[in-house]
Scaffold this motif. Structure first.
Motif, PDB file in Angstrom:
ATOM      1  N   GLY A  95      47.792   5.278  15.251  1.00  0.00           N
ATOM      2  CA  GLY A  95      48.900   6.214  15.349  1.00  0.00           C
ATOM      3  C   GLY A  95      49.241   6.838  14.022  1.00  0.00           C
ATOM      4  N   LEU A  96      50.423   7.449  13.984  1.00  0.00           N
ATOM      5  CA  LEU A  96      50.918   8.129  12.789  1.00  0.00           C
ATOM      6  C   LEU A  96      52.033   7.290  12.178  1.00  0.00           C
ATOM      7  CD1 LEU A  96      51.188  10.657  10.948  1.00  0.00           C
ATOM      8  CD2 LEU A  96      52.777  11.568  12.669  1.00  0.00           C
ATOM      9  N   VAL A  97      51.939   7.073  10.886  1.00  0.00           N
ATOM     10  CA  VAL A  97      52.942   6.266  10.193  1.00  0.00           C
ATOM     11  C   VAL A  97      53.172   6.847   8.805  1.00  0.00           C
ATOM     12  CG1 VAL A  97      51.238   4.646   9.260  1.00  0.00           C
ATOM     13  CG2 VAL A  97      53.601   3.890   9.587  1.00  0.00           C
ATOM     14  N   GLN A  98      54.366   6.671   8.276  1.00  0.00           N
ATOM     15  CA  GLN A  98      54.645   7.143   6.920  1.00  0.00           C
ATOM     16  C   GLN A  98      54.087   6.168   5.892  1.00  0.00           C
ATOM     17  OE1 GLN A  98      58.913   7.797   6.717  1.00  0.00           O
ATOM     18  NE2 GLN A  98      58.626   9.968   7.170  1.00  0.00           N
ATOM     19  N   MET A 137      48.090  -4.034   9.161  1.00  0.00           N
ATOM     20  CA  MET A 137      48.010  -3.143   8.000  1.00  0.00           C
ATOM     21  C   MET A 137      49.420  -2.892   7.475  1.00  0.00           C
ATOM     22  SD  MET A 137      45.101  -0.455   9.329  1.00  0.00           S
ATOM     23  CE  MET A 137      46.159   0.252  10.593  1.00  0.00           C
ATOM     24  N   ASN A 138      49.689  -3.341   6.276  1.00  0.00           N
ATOM     25  CA  ASN A 138      50.983  -3.153   5.638  1.00  0.00           C
ATOM     26  C   ASN A 138      50.836  -2.279   4.401  1.00  0.00           C
ATOM     27  OD1 ASN A 138      52.109  -4.970   7.537  1.00  0.00           O
ATOM     28  ND2 ASN A 138      51.672  -6.719   6.207  1.00  0.00           N
ATOM     29  N   SER A 139      51.955  -1.759   3.930  1.00  0.00           N
ATOM     30  CA  SER A 139      51.963  -0.926   2.716  1.00  0.00           C
ATOM     31  C   SER A 139      50.907   0.168   2.812  1.00  0.00           C
ATOM     32  CB  SER A 139      51.726  -1.796   1.476  1.00  0.00           C
ATOM     33  OG  SER A 139      52.699  -2.804   1.377  1.00  0.00           O
ATOM     34  N   LEU A 140      50.889   0.843   3.922  1.00  0.00           N
ATOM     35  CA  LEU A 140      49.863   1.860   4.156  1.00  0.00           C
ATOM     36  C   LEU A 140      50.003   3.025   3.197  1.00  0.00           C
ATOM     37  CD1 LEU A 140      49.792   1.669   8.028  1.00  0.00           C
ATOM     38  CD2 LEU A 140      47.787   1.457   6.550  1.00  0.00           C
ATOM     39  N   LYS A 141      48.850   3.563   2.837  1.00  0.00           N
ATOM     40  CA  LYS A 141      48.773   4.685   1.903  1.00  0.00           C
ATOM     41  C   LYS A 141      48.089   5.866   2.590  1.00  0.00           C
ATOM     42  CE  LYS A 141      47.944   1.397  -1.872  1.00  0.00           C
ATOM     43  NZ  LYS A 141      47.010   1.014  -2.976  1.00  0.00           N
ATOM     44  N   PRO A 142      48.346   7.076   2.128  1.00  0.00           N
ATOM     45  CA  PRO A 142      47.658   8.229   2.730  1.00  0.00           C
ATOM     46  C   PRO A 142      46.143   8.089   2.725  1.00  0.00           C
ATOM     47  CG  PRO A 142      49.474   8.988   1.378  1.00  0.00           C
ATOM     48  CD  PRO A 142      49.370   7.500   1.149  1.00  0.00           C
ATOM     49  N   GLU A 143      45.595   7.428   1.720  1.00  0.00           N
ATOM     50  CA  GLU A 143      44.140   7.256   1.659  1.00  0.00           C
ATOM     51  C   GLU A 143      43.612   6.263   2.690  1.00  0.00           C
ATOM     52  OE1 GLU A 143      46.316   7.020  -0.894  1.00  0.00           O
ATOM     53  OE2 GLU A 143      45.716   5.433  -2.310  1.00  0.00           O
ATOM     54  N   ASP A 144      44.500   5.613   3.423  1.00  0.00           N
ATOM     55  CA  ASP A 144      44.067   4.757   4.525  1.00  0.00           C
ATOM     56  C   ASP A 144      43.814   5.561   5.792  1.00  0.00           C
ATOM     57  OD1 ASP A 144      46.440   2.330   3.365  1.00  0.00           O
ATOM     58  OD2 ASP A 144      44.250   2.258   3.108  1.00  0.00           O
ATOM     59  N   THR A 145      44.145   6.828   5.765  1.00  0.00           N
ATOM     60  CA  THR A 145      43.926   7.683   6.929  1.00  0.00           C
ATOM     61  C   THR A 145      42.446   7.751   7.275  1.00  0.00           C
ATOM     62  OG1 THR A 145      45.883   9.047   6.495  1.00  0.00           O
ATOM     63  CG2 THR A 145      44.108  10.048   7.800  1.00  0.00           C
ATOM     64  N   GLY A 148      33.124  -0.103  18.941  1.00  0.00           N
ATOM     65  CA  GLY A 148      34.120   0.441  19.837  1.00  0.00           C
ATOM     66  C   GLY A 148      34.187   1.955  19.673  1.00  0.00           C
ATOM     67  N   GLN A 149      35.106   2.573  20.406  1.00  0.00           N
ATOM     68  CA  GLN A 149      35.173   4.034  20.417  1.00  0.00           C
ATOM     69  C   GLN A 149      35.991   4.575  19.249  1.00  0.00           C
ATOM     70  OE1 GLN A 149      37.097   2.102  22.188  1.00  0.00           O
ATOM     71  NE2 GLN A 149      39.174   2.939  22.019  1.00  0.00           N
ATOM     72  N   GLY A 150      36.740   3.717  18.586  1.00  0.00           N
ATOM     73  CA  GLY A 150      37.528   4.128  17.433  1.00  0.00           C
ATOM     74  C   GLY A 150      38.960   4.471  17.792  1.00  0.00           C
ATOM     75  N   THR A 151      39.836   4.303  16.811  1.00  0.00           N
ATOM     76  CA  THR A 151      41.240   4.677  16.975  1.00  0.00           C
ATOM     77  C   THR A 151      41.724   5.328  15.678  1.00  0.00           C
ATOM     78  OG1 THR A 151      43.439   3.855  17.620  1.00  0.00           O
ATOM     79  CG2 THR A 151      42.120   2.394  16.252  1.00  0.00           C
ATOM     80  N   GLN A 152      42.449   6.417  15.827  1.00  0.00           N
ATOM     81  CA  GLN A 152      42.877   7.196  14.663  1.00  0.00           C
ATOM     82  C   GLN A 152      44.112   6.586  14.024  1.00  0.00           C
ATOM     83  OE1 GLN A 152      41.519  10.191  13.264  1.00  0.00           O
ATOM     84  NE2 GLN A 152      43.017   9.753  11.643  1.00  0.00           N
ATOM     85  N   VAL A 153      44.059   6.441  12.707  1.00  0.00           N
ATOM     86  CA  VAL A 153      45.219   6.040  11.920  1.00  0.00           C
ATOM     87  C   VAL A 153      45.497   7.148  10.918  1.00  0.00           C
ATOM     88  CG1 VAL A 153      46.103   4.425  10.201  1.00  0.00           C
ATOM     89  CG2 VAL A 153      44.823   3.571  12.181  1.00  0.00           C
ATOM     90  N   THR A 154      46.710   7.676  10.946  1.00  0.00           N
ATOM     91  CA  THR A 154      47.099   8.737  10.034  1.00  0.00           C
ATOM     92  C   THR A 154      48.342   8.297   9.266  1.00  0.00           C
ATOM     93  OG1 THR A 154      46.237  10.427  11.539  1.00  0.00           O
ATOM     94  CG2 THR A 154      47.750  11.157   9.815  1.00  0.00           C
ATOM     95  N   VAL A 155      48.241   8.338   7.940  1.00  0.00           N
ATOM     96  CA  VAL A 155      49.358   7.937   7.088  1.00  0.00           C
ATOM     97  C   VAL A 155      49.852   9.173   6.347  1.00  0.00           C
ATOM     98  CG1 VAL A 155      50.137   6.376   5.275  1.00  0.00           C
ATOM     99  CG2 VAL A 155      48.283   5.675   6.812  1.00  0.00           C
ATOM    100  N   SER A 156      51.090   9.528   6.595  1.00  0.00           N
ATOM    101  CA  SER A 156      51.660  10.716   5.964  1.00  0.00           C
ATOM    102  C   SER A 156      52.356  10.341   4.655  1.00  0.00           C
ATOM    103  CB  SER A 156      52.643  11.393   6.904  1.00  0.00           C
ATOM    104  OG  SER A 156      53.725  10.535   7.191  1.00  0.00           O
ATOM    105  N   SER A 157      52.311  11.271   3.719  1.00  0.00           N
ATOM    106  CA  SER A 157      52.921  11.004   2.407  1.00  0.00           C
ATOM    107  C   SER A 157      54.374  11.435   2.371  1.00  0.00           C
ATOM    108  CB  SER A 157      52.132  11.725   1.319  1.00  0.00           C
ATOM    109  OG  SER A 157      52.093  13.111   1.601  1.00  0.00           O
TER     110      SER A 157
END
Length: 115
Positions: free
Chosen positions: A10-13, A82-90, A106-115
């Motif tokens: 998902g999307l996380v800050q 996943m803790n302390s996520l960074k934009p580069e973890d996207t 697996g088919q994959g799952t999107q992780v998006t980290v916004s700055s």
């Protein structure tokens, strides 16, 4: 045959947390290790973390201290906290299962980290 199925992206800050899950079906008794990999746009797929059937873990240097891989044998599921996520973890995060001389993605799952 083994089939891993990911969920939980998902999307996380930046600074936030997510937990990915990978449920394995099929010949799960033959699984020797499972792992998480990720692929960012225009980059190669890279290891994030692995866990063996014996419980040994391995992490990429970039995620050590922030990510934790674990498993629930009763549910045939591996997790990536996943803790302390960074934009580069996207990236798209893929689960991989090793069984015998075979491997399955697996088919994959999107992780998006916004700055």
């Amino acid at each position: 045959q083994v089939q891993p199925v990911e969920s939980g992206g998902g999307l996380v800050q930046a600074g936030g947390s997510l937990r990915l899950s990978c449920a394995a079906s099929g010949s799960i008794f033959s699984i020797t290790a499972m792992g998480w990999y990720r692929q960012a746009p225009e980059k190669q797929r890279a290891l994030v973390a692995t866990i063996t059937s014996g419980g040994s873990t391995n992490y990429a240097d970039s995620v050590k201290g922030r990510f934790t891989i674990s498993r629930d044998n009763a549910k045939n599921t591996v997790y990536l906290q996943m803790n302390s996520l960074k934009p580069e973890d996207t990236a798209v995060y893929y689960c991989h299962a090793d069984y015998g001389s075979f491997g399955r993605w697996g088919q994959g799952t999107q992780v998006t980290v916004s700055s």
